[in-house]
Design an enzyme around this catalytic site. Structure first.
Site, PDB file in Angstrom:
ATOM      1  N   SER A  63      25.414 -39.313  40.784  1.00 28.64           N
ATOM      2  CA  SER A  63      25.445 -40.715  41.244  1.00 28.64           C
ATOM      3  C   SER A  63      24.442 -41.677  40.749  1.00 28.64           C
ATOM      4  O   SER A  63      24.415 -42.615  40.896  1.00 28.64           O
ATOM      5  CB  SER A  63      25.467 -40.707  42.893  1.00 28.64           C
ATOM      6  OG  SER A  63      26.644 -40.085  43.213  1.00 28.64           O
ATOM      7  N   LYS A  66      25.807 -44.327  38.697  1.00 27.00           N
ATOM      8  CA  LYS A  66      26.585 -45.299  39.262  1.00 27.00           C
ATOM      9  C   LYS A  66      26.164 -46.891  38.858  1.00 27.00           C
ATOM     10  O   LYS A  66      26.852 -47.691  38.758  1.00 27.00           O
ATOM     11  CB  LYS A  66      26.977 -45.274  40.784  1.00 27.00           C
ATOM     12  CG  LYS A  66      27.745 -43.922  41.031  1.00 27.00           C
ATOM     13  CD  LYS A  66      27.978 -43.619  42.318  1.00 27.00           C
ATOM     14  CE  LYS A  66      28.774 -42.441  42.629  1.00 27.00           C
ATOM     15  NZ  LYS A  66      28.908 -41.872  43.824  1.00 27.00           N
ATOM     16  N   TYR A 189      35.116 -40.605  35.494  1.00 25.07           N
ATOM     17  CA  TYR A 189      34.169 -40.654  36.419  1.00 25.07           C
ATOM     18  C   TYR A 189      33.632 -39.404  36.413  1.00 25.07           C
ATOM     19  O   TYR A 189      32.273 -39.349  36.670  1.00 25.07           O
ATOM     20  CB  TYR A 189      34.791 -40.994  37.797  1.00 25.07           C
ATOM     21  CG  TYR A 189      33.984 -40.844  38.911  1.00 25.07           C
ATOM     22  CD1 TYR A 189      32.750 -41.408  39.242  1.00 25.07           C
ATOM     23  CD2 TYR A 189      34.131 -39.629  39.841  1.00 25.07           C
ATOM     24  CE1 TYR A 189      31.973 -41.366  40.369  1.00 25.07           C
ATOM     25  CE2 TYR A 189      33.259 -39.286  40.814  1.00 25.07           C
ATOM     26  CZ  TYR A 189      32.074 -40.145  41.230  1.00 25.07           C
ATOM     27  OH  TYR A 189      31.459 -39.894  42.106  1.00 25.07           O
ATOM     28  N   TYR A 241      22.861 -44.435  50.107  1.00 23.56           N
ATOM     29  CA  TYR A 241      24.223 -43.924  51.071  1.00 23.56           C
ATOM     30  C   TYR A 241      23.619 -44.464  52.283  1.00 23.56           C
ATOM     31  O   TYR A 241      22.836 -45.420  52.738  1.00 23.56           O
ATOM     32  CB  TYR A 241      24.478 -42.889  50.906  1.00 23.56           C
ATOM     33  CG  TYR A 241      24.436 -42.380  49.308  1.00 23.56           C
ATOM     34  CD1 TYR A 241      25.563 -43.026  48.716  1.00 23.56           C
ATOM     35  CD2 TYR A 241      24.125 -41.308  48.861  1.00 23.56           C
ATOM     36  CE1 TYR A 241      25.828 -42.501  47.368  1.00 23.56           C
ATOM     37  CE2 TYR A 241      24.190 -41.081  47.701  1.00 23.56           C
ATOM     38  CZ  TYR A 241      25.027 -41.497  46.995  1.00 23.56           C
ATOM     39  OH  TYR A 241      25.213 -41.033  45.839  1.00 23.56           O
ATOM     40  N   VAL A 259      23.602 -36.252  43.591  1.00 20.18           N
ATOM     41  CA  VAL A 259      23.522 -34.807  44.236  1.00 20.18           C
ATOM     42  C   VAL A 259      22.935 -33.517  43.442  1.00 20.18           C
ATOM     43  O   VAL A 259      22.834 -32.467  43.982  1.00 20.18           O
ATOM     44  CB  VAL A 259      24.903 -34.408  44.715  1.00 20.18           C
ATOM     45  CG1 VAL A 259      25.250 -35.174  46.210  1.00 20.18           C
ATOM     46  CG2 VAL A 259      25.820 -34.407  43.633  1.00 20.18           C
TER      47      VAL A 259
END
Ligand code: GLN
Length: 306
Positions: A63, A66, A189, A241, A259
């Site tokens: 991530s 992103k 993705y 998050y 992660v």
């Protein structure tokens, strides 16, 4: 010795013995990471590099990719286009949560969680998966001084086990947030999440953002200055998050976790920082990474509010 170097050496020693958490295992290939791997890198907006630990060890961006794909799509399509599909609100839910899609607006809350990032990645230009991969690698590598690559094993490992992301994509397709092929959207993705970096690379990408989107060494514009603030503000409110509030309070700099155990942070005008340590907590954030950033922020007075 320079103060930054001294502090990162000290923090590496301090947190090496912190052994809680485990590498992510829902993507089987990530479970093979060595929990002892640990490195910290800081790169200034002028391109000076400080590093400690196994800083050449490659890991997948997950991530942490992103914000960069979001930046790319902002440049290609503009704010109005993307934000008609994906919002800018934190969720307070897990990164891979599905509930807010069903319960609220039926469009992803922000581009830093899986649902929003899947929509953003689906907009990456190219006729084929290969063309899209070439495109994303070319754009991401503008933040560095060398080419980048995708780890096919990690990509396939995620693709073969991504039942939750697949269900998110089906729901998004159902709500008409995108109308392209579901597998093709997920494929790019997963590829983007499997782009490989090391800690110095990630800190260099962060330093490029700290430098207003201009790569400090090559001088190349990796991201138009006008969009850097979009990226950093969403990293600040949504990047960690459901730990974003705690992070804003105790660290106070825009950051993004992945992660694989990576976290990078940006101190605008000053520094890019990256930490890699695979054991993560239940929210998907690197445990040693969280501690290092807290201390580093305090010791070097990095919070944007202080
Ligand atoms: N590829 C991962 C996923 O979609 C990225 C998640 C993360 O790093 N938080 O589940």
């Amino acid at each position: 010795m320079n103060q930054i170097q001294e502090v990162i050496n000290k923090l590496l020693e301090k947190y090496r013995s912190l052994e809680s958490g485990r590498p992510a295992s829902y993507i089987p290939e990530l479970a093979k990471a060595n929990p002892k791997d640990f490195s910290i890198a800081v790169v200034t907006a002028e391109g000076e590099v400080y590093k400690a630990g196994d800083h050449t060890r490659p890991f997948s961006m997950q991530s942490t990719s992103k914000p960069f794909s979001y930046g790319m799509i902002l440049e290609d399509f503009g704010r109005d286009f993307i934000h008609a599909k994906v919002g800018v609100e934190p969720t307070g839910e897990a990164f891979n949560s599905i509930v807010e899609l069903e319960k609220h607006t039926n469009r992803p809350f922000n581009p830093m969680i899986n649902s929003g990032a899947i929509v953003v990645s689906g907009l990456i230009k190219g006729e084929t998966l290969q063309e899209r991969q070439i495109n994303v690698l070319a754009r991401f590598s503008k933040y560095l001084t060398h080419d980048m690559m995708v780890d096919e094993k990690i990509y396939l490992s995620e693709k073969n086990t991504a039942h939750r992301n697949r269900s998110i994509a089906h729901l998004l397709r159902h709500f008409g947030v995108f109308d392209s092929d579901i597998e093709a959207t997920l494929d790019i993705y997963f590829k983007q999440c499997s782009i490989m970096v090391n800690t110095v690379d990630l800190a260099m990408m962060a330093a490029t953002l700290a430098n207003g989107g201009k790569q400090p060494i090559t001088g190349e514009i990796a991201l138009k200055k006008d969009y850097v603030g979009d990226m950093l503000s969403l990293m600040f409110t949504c990047g960690m998050y459901d730990s974003s509030g705690e992070w804003a309070y105790s660290v106070g700099i825009p950051a993004k976790s992945g992660v694989s155990g990576a976290i990078f942070g940006v101190v605008p005008g000053k520094l890019g920082i990256a930490v890699y340590s695979p054991p993560i907590d239940e929210k998907g954030n690197s445990i040693r990474g969280l501690e290092v950033f807290k201390d580093l922020s305090r010791e070097l007075n990095l919070s944007i509010f202080r």
